[in-house]
Scaffold this active site. Structure first.
Site, PDB file in Angstrom:
ATOM      1  N   CYS A  67     -74.666  92.159  34.550  1.00 55.26           N
ATOM      2  CA  CYS A  67     -75.833  92.205  33.684  1.00 55.26           C
ATOM      3  C   CYS A  67     -75.761  91.191  32.565  1.00 55.26           C
ATOM      4  CB  CYS A  67     -75.988  93.600  33.091  1.00 55.26           C
ATOM      5  SG  CYS A  67     -74.686  94.005  31.937  1.00 55.26           S
ATOM      6  N   ASN A  91     -71.853  95.277  30.078  1.00 53.32           N
ATOM      7  CA  ASN A  91     -71.586  94.318  31.155  1.00 53.32           C
ATOM      8  C   ASN A  91     -70.110  94.415  31.516  1.00 53.32           C
ATOM      9  OD1 ASN A  91     -71.466  92.144  32.908  1.00 53.32           O
ATOM     10  ND2 ASN A  91     -71.428  90.611  31.297  1.00 53.32           N
ATOM     11  N   GLY A  92     -69.809  94.746  32.761  1.00 47.13           N
ATOM     12  CA  GLY A  92     -68.428  94.833  33.194  1.00 47.13           C
ATOM     13  C   GLY A  92     -68.168  96.047  34.056  1.00 47.13           C
ATOM     14  N   GLY A 146     -79.083  89.433  36.175  1.00 49.59           N
ATOM     15  CA  GLY A 146     -79.466  90.713  36.767  1.00 49.59           C
ATOM     16  C   GLY A 146     -80.961  90.796  36.957  1.00 49.59           C
ATOM     17  N   TYR A 163     -70.349  79.782  38.800  1.00 48.68           N
ATOM     18  CA  TYR A 163     -71.627  80.236  39.369  1.00 48.68           C
ATOM     19  C   TYR A 163     -72.485  81.088  38.445  1.00 48.68           C
ATOM     20  CZ  TYR A 163     -74.855  82.737  42.470  1.00 48.68           C
ATOM     21  OH  TYR A 163     -75.981  83.278  43.037  1.00 48.68           O
TER      22      TYR A 163
END
Length: 497
Positions: free
Chosen positions: A39, A139-140, A65, A280
């Site tokens: 995210c 996030n994670g 996301g 990426y």
């Protein structure tokens, strides 16, 4: 308040606005062979249009996301939230944003790597506890979430979602007897894994948290007298905020009317920033450690040309992932760069999926080759990764059928041979085709004339960062995991953010 919302007139600690439908969404179906992270986070403190600022911030982070989006805002001791399934502009309109009033807000865009894609699991997640409310955007992935959840449930906690983010909130409110700051420190100390978080309180504070290894990005910015937290600097650029600094591993930043206060928790000797942000995940206009992502990807391509040269008529990417490394490869090799595949940018998430008898159509509808450019040519395709190999195999087959003479594939990173347990969506070794085959075997399977990867040393050195081996998590390449995890529990882990 916007008319038509089913919200009581009196202020509450948490007020949930009407949310978008709860239908399940197939995350990024047209890019099934690409790794996906969890995210993007954004927060704005002390701004008269905080919710609108968050809207633009998470719009800039949409690449992190595309499954759901949400914003929570605090005003007069209450937290309002609005979230739904889909892209940011599909979830929010001006009517909704006009109803999210308050000077401080946090936003979230999500891609789940496990579990259900439903609005109940969209973030920010809001809870109420003893006359206060808290919202968290995460996030994670917490590798010990399953263990902590079982412990908390045994003690009487009731969980409303399948997200590991909820574990944070339960731990935090149970520790508040220690005091606000000590509760934050105690909670972070219990959590293991990768986590960057932005937290909102009904008192008006905004908190940024980064795990002790610094897996996931989070930076601090300033916009006139307002403070901004964001996953990437590209979001600061969009709202014209000034970049201040990246949060340090293990740092907790508390932003309130009294200013910005930094709390440092214990920090390990080695940082473990996810190297795939450079390869990426991140937008090319973002910057980490003072190094621009676009230029770093070009450097990866130049190093790849040195390590794996091959003669050809042209260098081309499969848009958009291999573009920047492709430019670097072309620059170093002297082989012309061409856009041999044209991407259809209007293939949406609701695209009707083809039947099994039309299984190749789903790939072809997104990218279409320029026949006159490619027929009879020797080409070098630049990619940033090969995860499952399904899409690459189909695209190479299509090029062969088109009449391409020779197809060489060069990858701007090492082979993915080990699963990620820190929030990327390949969590089992069986999903990774490079773990099952040698490079030569994989090249034959994909129908290539040659296949080569950038070496791990080449990848690290071409970042241009001093002592790069001390900065990055490389577990998906070398199997050296910075944080211990229980493989049996990871098979039954909670929702990954």
């Amino acid at each position: 308040m916007r008319k038509g919302r089913n919200v009581p007139a009196q202020p509450l600690l948490s007020r949930q606005m009407t949310m978008k439908p709860t239908g399940v969404i197939d995350p990024q179906p047209m890019d099934e062979d690409k790794p996906r992270e969890a995210c993007g986070l954004f927060g704005a403190f002390g701004h008269p249009d905080a919710a609108k600022l968050c809207y633009f911030g998470i719009y800039a982070l949409q690449h992190r996301g595309q499954e759901s989006a949400g914003i929570a805002v605090t005003d007069n001791g209450a937290i309002d939230e609005y979230k739904g399934m889909g892209l940011v502009p599909d979830v929010f309109d001006m009517d909704v944003l006009d109803g999210l009033n308050g000077p401080t807000a946090i936003g979230h865009v999500r891609y789940s790597t496990t579990g259900s894609s439903i609005v109940a699991n969209a973030q920010p997640l809001v809870v109420r506890h003893r006359n206060r409310a808290y919202a968290v955007a995460h996030n994670g992935n917490l590798v010990n979430a399953h263990t902590i959840k079982a412990e908390l449930e045994e003690a009487g906690s009731i969980f409303q979602t399948t997200m590991d983010s909820e574990v944070f909130l339960h731990l935090f409110v149970r520790s508040l007897s220690l005091g606000f700051e000590e509760a934050l420190k105690a909670t972070v100390a219990r959590m293991k894994g990768a986590f960057s978080m932005v937290v909102l309180t009904s008192r008006g504070e905004m908190i940024g948290i980064k795990d002790p290894h610094g897996f996931r990005p989070l930076c601090l910015g300033k916009l006139n007298g307002s403070w901004i937290l964001a996953s990437e600097t590209c979001a600061l650029d969009l709202v014209q905020a000034e970049f201040v600094r990246e949060l340090e591993p293990g740092e907790i930043v508390i932003i309130s009317k009294d200013g910005v206060k930094s709390i440092r928790t214990s920090t390990p000797k080695q940082r473990s920033f996810c190297i795939f942000e450079f390869i990426y995940f991140a937008r090319p206009d973002s910057t980490f450690f003072g190094h621009n992502v676009y230029l770093t990807r070009k450097a990866h391509g130049r190093r790849l040309a040195e390590e794996a040269p091959v003669g050809a008529d042209l260098v081309m990417p499969f848009p958009d992932s291999g573009v920047y490394a492709g430019l670097g490869y072309s620059e170093a090799s002297g082989i012309p760069f061409e856009t041999g595949m044209i991407r259809n940018h209007y293939v949406g998430r609701t695209f009707i999926q083809p039947t099994q008898s039309m299984r190749d159509f789903g790939v072809r509808v997104k990218l279409n080759p320029i026949k006159e450019l490619l027929k009879g040519k020797d080409i070098i395709i630049i990619e940033d990764s090969i995860i499952r190999g399904t899409t690459a195999k189909t695209r190479v087959k299509a090029l062969r059928e088109l009449g391409v003479k020779r197809v060489h594939l060069r990858v701007s990173g090492p082979p993915h041979r080990f699963p990620c347990h820190y929030g990327i969506d390949f969590s089992t070794k069986g999903e990774l085709i490079a773990a099952k085959m040698s490079v030569e075997e994989l090249g034959r399977y994909l129908g290539l004339d040659s296949l080569a990867y950038l070496s791990l040393d080449g990848l690290l050195e071409s970042t241009g960062i001093d002592n790069p081996a001390d900065h990055f998590c490389k577990a998906c390449f070398d199997g050296c995991y910075p944080v211990h995890f229980d493989e049996n529990l990871s098979k039954h882990c909670m929702e990954v953010r």
